[in-house]
Scaffold this motif. Structure first.
Motif, PDB file in Angstrom:
ATOM      1  N   VAL A  16       0.998  -1.009  -0.029  1.00 51.23           N
ATOM      2  CA  VAL A  16       0.074   0.253   0.004  1.00 51.23           C
ATOM      3  C   VAL A  16       0.979   1.203   0.004  1.00 51.23           C
ATOM      4  O   VAL A  16       0.809   2.127  -0.800  1.00 51.23           O
ATOM      5  CB  VAL A  16      -1.102  -0.043   1.189  1.00 51.23           C
ATOM      6  CG1 VAL A  16      -1.672   1.252   1.374  1.00 51.23           C
ATOM      7  CG2 VAL A  16      -2.090  -1.226   1.205  1.00 51.23           C
ATOM      8  N   LEU A  17       1.978   1.324   0.723  1.00 50.71           N
ATOM      9  CA  LEU A  17       2.811   2.456   0.860  1.00 50.71           C
ATOM     10  C   LEU A  17       3.641   2.480  -0.304  1.00 50.71           C
ATOM     11  O   LEU A  17       4.128   3.735  -0.788  1.00 50.71           O
ATOM     12  CB  LEU A  17       3.978   2.092   1.967  1.00 50.71           C
ATOM     13  CG  LEU A  17       3.350   2.387   3.445  1.00 50.71           C
ATOM     14  CD1 LEU A  17       4.278   2.006   4.695  1.00 50.71           C
ATOM     15  CD2 LEU A  17       2.469   3.522   3.799  1.00 50.71           C
ATOM     16  N   ASP A  18       3.807   1.678  -1.430  1.00 49.74           N
ATOM     17  CA  ASP A  18       4.658   1.742  -2.338  1.00 49.74           C
ATOM     18  C   ASP A  18       3.572   1.852  -3.592  1.00 49.74           C
ATOM     19  O   ASP A  18       4.256   2.258  -4.668  1.00 49.74           O
ATOM     20  CB  ASP A  18       5.481   0.205  -2.638  1.00 49.74           C
ATOM     21  CG  ASP A  18       6.537   0.340  -1.783  1.00 49.74           C
ATOM     22  OD1 ASP A  18       7.023   1.510  -1.340  1.00 49.74           O
ATOM     23  OD2 ASP A  18       7.163  -0.706  -1.309  1.00 49.74           O
ATOM     24  N   GLU A  19       2.341   2.041  -3.431  1.00 55.72           N
ATOM     25  CA  GLU A  19       1.363   2.204  -4.472  1.00 55.72           C
ATOM     26  C   GLU A  19       1.909   3.581  -5.090  1.00 55.72           C
ATOM     27  O   GLU A  19       2.290   4.748  -4.454  1.00 55.72           O
ATOM     28  CB  GLU A  19       0.021   2.211  -4.111  1.00 55.72           C
ATOM     29  CG  GLU A  19      -0.537   0.768  -3.931  1.00 55.72           C
ATOM     30  CD  GLU A  19      -2.058   0.907  -3.536  1.00 55.72           C
ATOM     31  OE1 GLU A  19      -2.602   1.939  -3.908  1.00 55.72           O
ATOM     32  OE2 GLU A  19      -2.395  -0.157  -2.994  1.00 55.72           O
ATOM     33  N   GLU A  20       1.728   3.691  -6.549  1.00 54.10           N
ATOM     34  CA  GLU A  20       1.969   4.892  -7.223  1.00 54.10           C
ATOM     35  C   GLU A  20       0.652   5.633  -7.001  1.00 54.10           C
ATOM     36  O   GLU A  20      -0.241   5.347  -6.805  1.00 54.10           O
ATOM     37  CB  GLU A  20       2.152   4.622  -8.602  1.00 54.10           C
ATOM     38  CG  GLU A  20       3.306   3.966  -9.154  1.00 54.10           C
ATOM     39  CD  GLU A  20       4.566   4.948  -8.932  1.00 54.10           C
ATOM     40  OE1 GLU A  20       4.428   6.018  -9.357  1.00 54.10           O
ATOM     41  OE2 GLU A  20       5.433   4.412  -8.267  1.00 54.10           O
ATOM     42  N   ILE A  21       0.908   7.055  -6.858  1.00 52.82           N
ATOM     43  CA  ILE A  21      -0.167   7.887  -6.598  1.00 52.82           C
ATOM     44  C   ILE A  21      -0.531   8.798  -8.048  1.00 52.82           C
ATOM     45  O   ILE A  21       0.466   8.488  -8.857  1.00 52.82           O
ATOM     46  CB  ILE A  21       0.126   9.275  -5.603  1.00 52.82           C
ATOM     47  CG1 ILE A  21       1.636   9.981  -6.048  1.00 52.82           C
ATOM     48  CG2 ILE A  21       0.267   8.608  -4.195  1.00 52.82           C
ATOM     49  CD1 ILE A  21       1.812  11.250  -4.796  1.00 52.82           C
ATOM     50  N   THR A  22      -1.420   9.352  -8.203  1.00 53.91           N
ATOM     51  CA  THR A  22      -1.982   9.772  -9.466  1.00 53.91           C
ATOM     52  C   THR A  22      -1.834  11.571  -9.760  1.00 53.91           C
ATOM     53  O   THR A  22      -2.157  11.835 -10.705  1.00 53.91           O
ATOM     54  CB  THR A  22      -3.411   9.637  -9.584  1.00 53.91           C
ATOM     55  OG1 THR A  22      -4.187  10.265  -8.572  1.00 53.91           O
ATOM     56  CG2 THR A  22      -3.552   8.068  -9.652  1.00 53.91           C
ATOM     57  N   TYR A  23      -0.943  11.851  -8.791  1.00 56.76           N
ATOM     58  CA  TYR A  23      -0.589  13.268  -9.178  1.00 56.76           C
ATOM     59  C   TYR A  23       0.854  13.590  -8.353  1.00 56.76           C
ATOM     60  O   TYR A  23       1.472  12.899  -7.958  1.00 56.76           O
ATOM     61  CB  TYR A  23      -1.702  14.290  -8.040  1.00 56.76           C
ATOM     62  CG  TYR A  23      -1.535  13.613  -6.535  1.00 56.76           C
ATOM     63  CD1 TYR A  23      -0.940  14.417  -5.415  1.00 56.76           C
ATOM     64  CD2 TYR A  23      -2.614  12.939  -6.227  1.00 56.76           C
ATOM     65  CE1 TYR A  23      -0.598  13.889  -4.353  1.00 56.76           C
ATOM     66  CE2 TYR A  23      -2.598  12.269  -4.840  1.00 56.76           C
ATOM     67  CZ  TYR A  23      -1.432  12.877  -3.857  1.00 56.76           C
ATOM     68  OH  TYR A  23      -1.498  12.269  -2.509  1.00 56.76           O
ATOM     69  N   LYS A  24       1.315  14.754  -8.853  1.00 56.35           N
ATOM     70  CA  LYS A  24       2.599  15.227  -8.759  1.00 56.35           C
ATOM     71  C   LYS A  24       2.656  15.775  -7.237  1.00 56.35           C
ATOM     72  O   LYS A  24       2.099  16.781  -6.884  1.00 56.35           O
ATOM     73  CB  LYS A  24       3.282  16.008  -9.843  1.00 56.35           C
ATOM     74  CG  LYS A  24       4.388  16.620 -10.050  1.00 56.35           C
ATOM     75  CD  LYS A  24       4.850  17.204 -11.268  1.00 56.35           C
ATOM     76  CE  LYS A  24       6.200  17.866 -11.061  1.00 56.35           C
ATOM     77  NZ  LYS A  24       7.442  17.365 -10.990  1.00 56.35           N
ATOM     78  N   LEU A  25       3.758  15.449  -6.621  1.00 57.55           N
ATOM     79  CA  LEU A  25       4.025  16.066  -5.597  1.00 57.55           C
ATOM     80  C   LEU A  25       5.078  17.257  -5.539  1.00 57.55           C
ATOM     81  O   LEU A  25       6.081  16.980  -6.208  1.00 57.55           O
ATOM     82  CB  LEU A  25       4.478  15.126  -4.305  1.00 57.55           C
ATOM     83  CG  LEU A  25       3.828  14.130  -3.740  1.00 57.55           C
ATOM     84  CD1 LEU A  25       4.386  12.903  -3.227  1.00 57.55           C
ATOM     85  CD2 LEU A  25       2.680  14.723  -2.932  1.00 57.55           C
ATOM     86  N   PRO A  26       4.784  18.249  -5.138  1.00 56.44           N
ATOM     87  CA  PRO A  26       6.241  19.248  -5.094  1.00 56.44           C
ATOM     88  C   PRO A  26       7.502  18.444  -4.385  1.00 56.44           C
ATOM     89  O   PRO A  26       7.325  17.936  -3.360  1.00 56.44           O
ATOM     90  CB  PRO A  26       5.621  20.361  -3.863  1.00 56.44           C
ATOM     91  CG  PRO A  26       3.982  20.110  -3.816  1.00 56.44           C
ATOM     92  CD  PRO A  26       3.976  18.591  -4.319  1.00 56.44           C
ATOM     93  N   GLY A  27       8.496  18.907  -4.977  1.00 56.28           N
ATOM     94  CA  GLY A  27       9.568  18.085  -4.734  1.00 56.28           C
ATOM     95  C   GLY A  27       9.743  16.720  -4.887  1.00 56.28           C
ATOM     96  O   GLY A  27      10.842  16.079  -4.628  1.00 56.28           O
ATOM     97  N   GLY A  28       8.820  16.107  -5.792  1.00 52.57           N
ATOM     98  CA  GLY A  28       9.381  14.805  -6.176  1.00 52.57           C
ATOM     99  C   GLY A  28       8.598  13.703  -5.344  1.00 52.57           C
ATOM    100  O   GLY A  28       7.689  14.089  -4.575  1.00 52.57           O
ATOM    101  N   GLY A  29       8.868  12.564  -6.112  1.00 50.39           N
ATOM    102  CA  GLY A  29       8.162  11.211  -5.345  1.00 50.39           C
ATOM    103  C   GLY A  29       6.700  11.077  -5.907  1.00 50.39           C
ATOM    104  O   GLY A  29       6.013  11.914  -6.369  1.00 50.39           O
ATOM    105  N   SER A  30       6.666   9.904  -5.830  1.00 49.63           N
ATOM    106  CA  SER A  30       5.253   9.282  -6.770  1.00 49.63           C
ATOM    107  C   SER A  30       4.497   8.090  -5.883  1.00 49.63           C
ATOM    108  O   SER A  30       3.549   7.470  -6.432  1.00 49.63           O
ATOM    109  CB  SER A  30       5.613   9.024  -8.151  1.00 49.63           C
ATOM    110  OG  SER A  30       6.871   7.744  -7.921  1.00 49.63           O
ATOM    111  N   ARG A  31       4.856   7.900  -4.614  1.00 47.22           N
ATOM    112  CA  ARG A  31       4.224   6.660  -3.914  1.00 47.22           C
ATOM    113  C   ARG A  31       3.612   7.470  -2.828  1.00 47.22           C
ATOM    114  O   ARG A  31       3.681   8.389  -2.512  1.00 47.22           O
ATOM    115  CB  ARG A  31       5.347   5.878  -3.585  1.00 47.22           C
ATOM    116  CG  ARG A  31       6.351   5.190  -4.626  1.00 47.22           C
ATOM    117  CD  ARG A  31       7.386   4.112  -4.374  1.00 47.22           C
ATOM    118  NE  ARG A  31       8.141   5.326  -3.726  1.00 47.22           N
ATOM    119  CZ  ARG A  31       9.345   4.937  -3.113  1.00 47.22           C
ATOM    120  NH1 ARG A  31       9.426   3.660  -2.795  1.00 47.22           N
ATOM    121  NH2 ARG A  31      10.168   5.796  -2.322  1.00 47.22           N
TER     122      ARG A  31
END
Length: 155
Positions: free
Chosen positions: A108-123
């Motif tokens: 669950v913690l490693d699932e990809e998210i569908t939006y861009k986070l400021p500073g990067g990261g996608s999980r």
């Protein structure tokens, strides 16, 4: 990693509680210059905690007007919020996040998210880290508004 994220949310809860414990409903309209009001900021970080619960696949009760505090929503400077009720909900959601985070499967913690986070990261775990920082930023904003308004702030 999970312990440090939980600790960040716990510290944010303690600091925010100490900042707004004596505020009344009219104080939720306080702001400086063109900043958001304290009420809007409180609603915004409550909505953010709700978003984290969704990412952690945890059911929670949305407030009726939660959508108006989402990122990118039109900011309304006339909406009052009860600081006591907001704080109670902030604490409740914090406990839910702590429980969900400590028991979440790593997948669950490693699932990809569908939006861009400021500073990067996608999980999901990146979003949780960002959310803790995001709260800290907005709690600092509330502190500055209170200090500038003569209502105290962090001493």
């Amino acid at each position: 990693m999970r312990d440090s994220m939980v600790k960040s949310f716990q510290i944010n809860t303690l600091v925010l509680d100490s900042l707004i414990k004596d505020l009344k409903v009219p104080d939720s309209l306080l702001r400086t210059g063109q900043s958001n009001t304290i009420g809007w900021i409180l609603g915004h970080i409550l909505a953010s905690r709700g978003s984290m619960l969704s990412l952690l696949k945890t059911n929670y009760e949305k407030t009726e007007n939660e959508e108006q505090y989402k990122r990118g929503s039109e900011k309304k400077d006339h909406i009052k919020i009860d600081p006591v009720k907001a704080m109670a909900l902030f604490k409740e959601r914090g406990k839910q996040i702590e429980e969900a985070l400590m028991h979440a499967d790593e997948s669950v913690l490693d699932e990809e998210i569908t939006y861009k986070l400021p500073g990067g990261g996608s999980r999901v775990k990146d979003a949780i880290h960002f959310s803790a920082w995001h709260e800290t930023f907005h709690i600092g904003q509330i502190d500055l508004i209170l200090a500038a308004s003569g209502k105290g702030g962090i001493k």
